[in-house]
Design an enzyme around this catalytic site. Sequence first.
Site, PDB file in Angstrom:
ATOM      1  N   ASP A 169       0.859  -1.184   0.000  1.00  0.00           N
ATOM      2  CA  ASP A 169       0.000   0.000   0.000  1.00  0.00           C
ATOM      3  C   ASP A 169       0.892   1.230   0.000  1.00  0.00           C
ATOM      4  O   ASP A 169       1.601   1.487   0.973  1.00  0.00           O
ATOM      5  CB  ASP A 169      -0.898  -0.039   1.242  1.00  0.00           C
ATOM      6  CG  ASP A 169      -1.830   1.166   1.351  1.00  0.00           C
ATOM      7  OD1 ASP A 169      -1.743   2.078   0.507  1.00  0.00           O
ATOM      8  OD2 ASP A 169      -2.639   1.201   2.292  1.00  0.00           O
TER       9      ASP A 169
ATOM     10  N   ASP B  26       4.201   0.479  13.474  1.00  0.00           N
ATOM     11  CA  ASP B  26       4.262  -0.774  14.224  1.00  0.00           C
ATOM     12  C   ASP B  26       3.447  -1.890  13.564  1.00  0.00           C
ATOM     13  O   ASP B  26       3.454  -3.016  14.028  1.00  0.00           O
ATOM     14  CB  ASP B  26       3.772  -0.574  15.670  1.00  0.00           C
ATOM     15  CG  ASP B  26       2.329  -0.092  15.728  1.00  0.00           C
ATOM     16  OD1 ASP B  26       1.686  -0.289  16.769  1.00  0.00           O
ATOM     17  OD2 ASP B  26       1.864   0.492  14.742  1.00  0.00           O
TER      18      ASP B  26
ATOM     19  N   ASP C  68       0.832   5.306  -0.254  1.00  0.00           N
ATOM     20  CA  ASP C  68      -0.074   6.435  -0.095  1.00  0.00           C
ATOM     21  C   ASP C  68       0.723   7.725  -0.179  1.00  0.00           C
ATOM     22  O   ASP C  68       1.799   7.830   0.409  1.00  0.00           O
ATOM     23  CB  ASP C  68      -0.787   6.332   1.259  1.00  0.00           C
ATOM     24  CG  ASP C  68      -1.971   7.275   1.368  1.00  0.00           C
ATOM     25  OD1 ASP C  68      -1.746   8.506   1.371  1.00  0.00           O
ATOM     26  OD2 ASP C  68      -3.110   6.806   1.459  1.00  0.00           O
TER      27      ASP C  68
END
Length: 400
Positions: free
Chosen positions: A98, A306, A100
């Site tokens: 992913d 995390d 972004d």
Amino acid sequence: MNDQTRAFLRERFRDYYSRSKVFVPPGLAQREWGFIFHEETVGVAMRRHKAFNSEGELADYLRSMPPAHAYHSAAYYRHPQAPTMQEKDWLGADLIFDLDADHLPGVKNMTYGEMLDNVKVEIIRLIDEFLIDDLGFREKDMDIVFSGGRGYHVHVRDERVRTLKSPERREIVDYLLGTGLEPDRMFIRTNQRIDTGTTSVAGVWLIRGFDSVPGGWDRRVARHIVEKLDQIGRLPDKDAKEALRAFSLESKDVKRILHVARDPASLQKIREKGLIELSGNLEGFFRSILAGTIDQFKVSLAGKTDEPVTADIKRLIRLPGSIHGGSSFRVTPLTRAQLESFNPLEDAIIFSDDPVRVLVTRPAVVEMKGKIYRVSEGVGRLPENVAMFLMCRGSADYEP
């Protein structure tokens, strides 16, 4: 967002799902599904633990209950509709990446269009340099998707990675980020003796593992060293030596490195063989070079530090072909070839140019289909695609 706006969006989304097909992931019946509805976007409550047995069943659901956001699990489950993860019985998961635009450096000073341009450069680099060249995945095992918002997803469906657990996926993330690369492991001294022209020098440096794979961090390091030395070598003597002293080098090492920087044959050996024809204490130089390489080439993955998306084996990801309820754009599946020319502000727009009456509650600048709309507060008519974007963003309400 008021009730009449939600009702308008719901009906426009319903119309889309009545005439359009979504991309059905493999193993549909083993996926968990989740939805956020227009009535629930304020609290962002997701209805999870849904399961469908067929493409037709999914299509009927989308038409009858058009969601603002539609998701499916990256994971495959024996019982995807079960209410707890333990009861679902995890069988494996696609490997998801992913990217972004929010994670790009300098993003605060970019327009929406500039953000999308920059994140596309990143996703192409991720696919070509890392996933294909370094990790050996095949293009046919990947699904590339524009998220409908600010970035892109890559679904790797190679069966070799399906059963990897979070720690193994974290190792892949670490590789993409350059985590754990250290100068004393990347650069090694050899016993090779080279002739500098005036003397013979032993104990020159080599980039470790250079010949083991065609791509990899070793070649990125070599490329960065050559670029850096070439830049320095083009400077006047005084400026070049000052630039090299910034690496905490001794005077004799500055002179040697400057000679290499101005010797095309030496730079070629670094680029092609990973051979750095220098001796001496160069740890500070190598440490700086490695840090610069990582900063330049690492992949800016989305996700909490995390728990990044790639390492999360139970994550839900947007359904390709669905509508992103925060933008009104299509979550667009792409091939690698299509990605090259893909322009989200043209190609992901699914609503018309027909005028729609809205009350703009927040002024905005909207880029859409090659035009820039500077929208002020108040009631007015806008092209449907612009109005839908503003309503989905919470910057306008529908005015019948």
